[in-house]
Design a protein around this motif. Structure first.
Motif, PDB file in Angstrom:
ATOM      1  N   MET A   1       0.965  -0.933   0.074  1.00 35.08           N
ATOM      2  CA  MET A   1      -0.009  -0.081  -0.062  1.00 35.08           C
ATOM      3  C   MET A   1       0.881   1.274   0.082  1.00 35.08           C
ATOM      4  N   VAL A   2       0.526   2.290  -0.626  1.00 32.49           N
ATOM      5  CA  VAL A   2       1.180   3.647  -0.808  1.00 32.49           C
ATOM      6  C   VAL A   2       0.170   4.476  -0.233  1.00 32.49           C
ATOM      7  N   ALA A   3       0.412   5.400   0.738  1.00 34.91           N
ATOM      8  CA  ALA A   3      -0.129   6.424   1.478  1.00 34.91           C
ATOM      9  C   ALA A   3       0.636   7.526   1.219  1.00 34.91           C
ATOM     10  N   ILE A   4       0.238   8.764   0.468  1.00 34.55           N
ATOM     11  CA  ILE A   4       0.657   9.963   0.336  1.00 34.55           C
ATOM     12  C   ILE A   4      -0.261  11.071   0.876  1.00 34.55           C
ATOM     13  N   TYR A   5       0.289  12.112   1.682  1.00 31.68           N
ATOM     14  CA  TYR A   5      -0.451  13.220   1.884  1.00 31.68           C
ATOM     15  C   TYR A   5       0.392  14.484   1.574  1.00 31.68           C
ATOM     16  N   GLY A   6      -0.508  15.349   0.834  1.00 31.93           N
ATOM     17  CA  GLY A   6       0.108  16.607   0.251  1.00 31.93           C
ATOM     18  C   GLY A   6      -0.487  17.129  -0.890  1.00 31.93           C
ATOM     19  N   THR A   7       0.290  17.767  -1.520  1.00 30.68           N
ATOM     20  CA  THR A   7      -0.226  18.514  -2.888  1.00 30.68           C
ATOM     21  C   THR A   7      -0.259  17.321  -3.987  1.00 30.68           C
ATOM     22  N   LEU A   8      -1.349  17.284  -4.886  1.00 35.41           N
ATOM     23  CA  LEU A   8      -1.414  16.408  -6.076  1.00 35.41           C
ATOM     24  C   LEU A   8      -1.425  17.630  -7.126  1.00 35.41           C
ATOM     25  N   VAL A   9      -0.932  17.437  -8.315  1.00 36.40           N
ATOM     26  CA  VAL A   9      -1.068  18.271  -9.327  1.00 36.40           C
ATOM     27  C   VAL A   9      -1.235  17.295 -10.786  1.00 36.40           C
ATOM     28  N   HIS A  10      -2.395  17.850 -11.425  1.00 36.13           N
ATOM     29  CA  HIS A  10      -2.630  16.985 -12.783  1.00 36.13           C
ATOM     30  C   HIS A  10      -3.265  18.005 -13.681  1.00 36.13           C
ATOM     31  N   THR A  11      -3.598  17.326 -15.023  1.00 35.73           N
ATOM     32  CA  THR A  11      -4.467  18.256 -15.961  1.00 35.73           C
ATOM     33  C   THR A  11      -5.437  17.302 -16.616  1.00 35.73           C
ATOM     34  N   PRO A  12      -6.331  17.047 -15.775  1.00 36.25           N
ATOM     35  CA  PRO A  12      -7.558  16.225 -16.450  1.00 36.25           C
ATOM     36  C   PRO A  12      -8.028  17.002 -17.509  1.00 36.25           C
ATOM     37  N   VAL A  13      -8.077  18.453 -17.696  1.00 37.09           N
ATOM     38  CA  VAL A  13      -8.753  18.742 -18.878  1.00 37.09           C
ATOM     39  C   VAL A  13      -7.504  19.699 -19.579  1.00 37.09           C
ATOM     40  N   LYS A  14      -7.254  19.577 -20.958  1.00 36.76           N
ATOM     41  CA  LYS A  14      -6.214  20.525 -21.616  1.00 36.76           C
ATOM     42  C   LYS A  14      -6.134  21.723 -21.517  1.00 36.76           C
ATOM     43  N   GLY A  15      -5.112  22.272 -20.989  1.00 40.68           N
ATOM     44  CA  GLY A  15      -5.000  23.810 -20.804  1.00 40.68           C
ATOM     45  C   GLY A  15      -5.203  24.222 -19.429  1.00 40.68           C
ATOM     46  N   LYS A  16      -5.747  23.163 -18.614  1.00 41.03           N
ATOM     47  CA  LYS A  16      -6.046  23.758 -17.101  1.00 41.03           C
ATOM     48  C   LYS A  16      -5.182  22.688 -16.079  1.00 41.03           C
ATOM     49  N   VAL A  17      -4.728  23.300 -15.078  1.00 40.92           N
ATOM     50  CA  VAL A  17      -4.055  22.432 -14.172  1.00 40.92           C
ATOM     51  C   VAL A  17      -4.855  22.440 -12.978  1.00 40.92           C
ATOM     52  N   ASP A  18      -5.212  21.305 -12.159  1.00 40.73           N
ATOM     53  CA  ASP A  18      -6.059  21.134 -11.099  1.00 40.73           C
ATOM     54  C   ASP A  18      -5.058  21.028 -10.047  1.00 40.73           C
ATOM     55  N   ILE A  19      -5.061  21.688  -9.083  1.00 44.63           N
ATOM     56  CA  ILE A  19      -4.031  21.506  -7.739  1.00 44.63           C
ATOM     57  C   ILE A  19      -5.093  21.088  -6.636  1.00 44.63           C
ATOM     58  N   LEU A  20      -4.679  19.842  -6.157  1.00 44.09           N
ATOM     59  CA  LEU A  20      -5.393  19.244  -4.913  1.00 44.09           C
ATOM     60  C   LEU A  20      -4.639  19.539  -3.815  1.00 44.09           C
ATOM     61  N   LEU A  21      -5.125  20.237  -2.833  1.00 43.97           N
ATOM     62  CA  LEU A  21      -4.401  20.474  -1.627  1.00 43.97           C
ATOM     63  C   LEU A  21      -4.787  19.614  -0.471  1.00 43.97           C
ATOM     64  N   ASN A  22      -3.786  19.384   0.404  1.00 45.60           N
ATOM     65  CA  ASN A  22      -4.106  18.581   1.538  1.00 45.60           C
ATOM     66  C   ASN A  22      -4.818  17.468   1.137  1.00 45.60           C
ATOM     67  N   THR A  23      -4.412  16.703   0.242  1.00 45.32           N
ATOM     68  CA  THR A  23      -4.931  15.529  -0.207  1.00 45.32           C
ATOM     69  C   THR A  23      -4.189  14.243   0.205  1.00 45.32           C
ATOM     70  N   LEU A  24      -5.052  13.312   0.470  1.00 43.94           N
ATOM     71  CA  LEU A  24      -4.510  11.902   0.938  1.00 43.94           C
ATOM     72  C   LEU A  24      -4.909  10.968  -0.165  1.00 43.94           C
ATOM     73  N   ILE A  25      -3.763  10.214  -0.755  1.00 46.70           N
ATOM     74  CA  ILE A  25      -4.148   9.262  -1.874  1.00 46.70           C
ATOM     75  C   ILE A  25      -3.411   7.902  -1.464  1.00 46.70           C
ATOM     76  N   ILE A  26      -4.015   6.923  -1.637  1.00 45.30           N
ATOM     77  CA  ILE A  26      -3.941   5.541  -0.904  1.00 45.30           C
ATOM     78  C   ILE A  26      -4.165   4.646  -2.232  1.00 45.30           C
ATOM     79  N   THR A  27      -3.407   3.711  -2.117  1.00 45.76           N
ATOM     80  CA  THR A  27      -3.424   2.512  -3.420  1.00 45.76           C
ATOM     81  C   THR A  27      -3.759   1.211  -2.674  1.00 45.76           C
ATOM     82  N   ASP A  28      -4.249   0.376  -3.468  1.00 45.57           N
ATOM     83  CA  ASP A  28      -4.466  -1.041  -3.173  1.00 45.57           C
ATOM     84  C   ASP A  28      -2.919  -1.555  -3.180  1.00 45.57           C
ATOM     85  N   GLU A  29      -2.586  -2.591  -2.072  1.00 43.03           N
ATOM     86  CA  GLU A  29      -1.212  -2.903  -1.971  1.00 43.03           C
ATOM     87  C   GLU A  29      -0.763  -4.014  -3.163  1.00 43.03           C
TER      88      GLU A  29
END
Length: 437
Positions: A1-29
């Motif tokens: 399992m990976v668990a990270i807490y912080g800022t995530l940055v991605h571009t789900p829409v062309k020309g726009k950056v989404d910045i996700l603050l105070n975000t917890l992301i967890i994966t299946d091990e």
């Protein structure tokens, strides 16, 4: 399992950056699939969140600093693996002369499997270090060496689409196949990859080099293979003026590269066509109708293509990713491809045709994923996708950039895109696994 807490940055829409603050992301091990993605979650509320989601309260969470964030892994949609030894050199000739003087002699060396092992280990390590979590490789015509490339990507944990190069004309006598041999080797390699891909991170690709080196019977045979095994196709299309002229000389009755590829069954929804600088509007429409797309290679286009790929001129539903085109492109870094994409676009006079850094980042991540048919798996951060990601740190001891005053996170991300390099990439994940070299 990976668990990270912080800022995530991605571009789900062309020309726009989404910045996700105070975000917890967890994966299946077991699968590396993102199972939890909660933004705007105060750190003090994490224990409650874990309890509500029936997760262990002692989950090992990695907390990022204010100068760290994660990005989707970069996707290089076009790179010539055997050309890596002369990367950064030999950019002084037109395409056809360049192939004969530098490329074919270099690629011939891969009949030596020891050479292939040594080079491909260095290449894959370098790409991972530079944040390329997925690469679409042209290999050489050598079956054993191409198997070595595939095995190397698996061993080092890189997601890869690998193609054994097929050609049966207009190549050196000691670096060419017959039509039958080329088709047999391509099929053997496809079968080899399918047997090896237990983790589903390796995909074989049907790879006619380009029309000048492939007869119509070879192109047709490869089109049949792509259909039989439902695998992607890659080649070069309408790349440079001399290539376009050569095709017209060889096939005066054929309208364009696109027309011939289509007639041979090589334009499908899984086709990755490199360059495309000289595609006509009609060509582009055919590619859109077939679901094919373009691997835009701004670095090599500057040297060989006699033009700039007009990203904004073409329909928005034309799939487009970015590629380094090593060694036609002088750098294996996708950051340099992004920067050159922005620079090249400035040569268009119409401001509506500009490519900004946000669009370039989109093309290097989710745009590339769409092009190679993996946007349901990688390219952005969403629950049910796998975690292919880069952990960025702008304050490493040897950081290439300086932070001299308080800047909002969007400017910090832009600064990384424009000034950052591998020294800022402190970890690389593919499928939820740390694969940092």
């Amino acid at each position: 399992m990976v668990a990270i807490y912080g800022t995530l940055v991605h571009t789900p829409v062309k020309g726009k950056v989404d910045i996700l603050l105070n975000t917890l992301i967890i994966t299946d091990e077991h699968t590396g699939i993102i199972t939890q993605l909660q933004s705007n979650l105060p750190r003090t509320e994490i224990p409650t969140f874990l309890k509500e989601q029936h997760l262990p309260e002692d989950t090992n969470i990695r907390y990022l600093s204010p100068f760290q964030f994660i990005l989707p892994g970069f996707i290089d949609t076009h790179i010539h693996a055997p050309q890596y030894p002369f990367t950064g050199t030999c950019t002084d000739l037109p395409l056809t002369e360049w192939l004969n003087k530098y490329t074919f002699p270099c690629e011939k060396r891969y009949q030596d499997t020891d050479w292939a092992k040594s080079i491909y280990q260095v290449l894959v390590r370098r790409l991972l270090r530079n944040g390329t979590t997925t690469a679409v490789y042209f290999a050489s015509i050598h079956l054993e060496a191409t198997k070595i490339l595939a095995d190397t990507t698996l061993t080092m944990g890189q997601r890869a689409l690998v193609g054994l190069v097929s050609m049966d004309r207009n190549a050196p006598d000691d670096y060419i196949d017959t039509t039958e041999t080329a088709i047999h080797k391509a099929e053997t390699f496809i079968q080899y990859c399918k047997e090896r891909d237990s983790r589903q991170i390796l995909t074989p690709v049907v790879t006619p080099r380009f029309i000048p080196t492939c007869t119509i019977p070879l192109l047709e045979g490869l089109g049949q293979l792509a259909k039989k095994y439902n695998v992607p196709v890659q080649s070069h299309i309408s790349e440079s003026l001399d290539e376009v002229a050569f095709v017209r000389h060889l096939h005066p009755d054929v309208e364009s590269d696109t027309t011939l590829f289509d007639a041979c069954g090589l334009l499908t929804e899984r086709s990755i066509m490199a360059h495309g600088v000289h595609l006509s509007d009609k060509d582009v429409q055919v590619m859109v109708e077939r679901g094919s797309g373009v691997a835009v290679c701004p670095l090599s286009n500057a040297y060989f293509a006699n033009g700039v790929f007009p990203v904004k001129r073409h329909p928005s539903n034309l799939k487009m990713g970015l590629g380094t085109d090593v060694a036609g492109g002088y750098s294996p870094s996708m950051l340099n491809s992004m920067r050159q994409a922005v620079i090249s676009s400035s040569f268009w006079q119409d401001e509506q045709r500009q490519v900004d850094w946000k669009t370039a980042l989109y093309m290097a991540t989710i745009g590339g994923a769409e092009l190679i048919g993996l946007s349901h798996i990688i390219g952005s951060f969403m629950i049910s996708k796998q975690l292919d990601a880069l952990v960025i740190d702008l304050k490493t001891d040897n950081s290439p950039l300086d932070l001299l005053w308080d800047e909002p996170i969007e400017l910090l991300v832009e600064k990384f895109i424009n000034l950052g390099d591998d020294r800022c990439i402190i970890d690389v994940l593919v499928g939820g696994n740390y694969v940092t070299p």
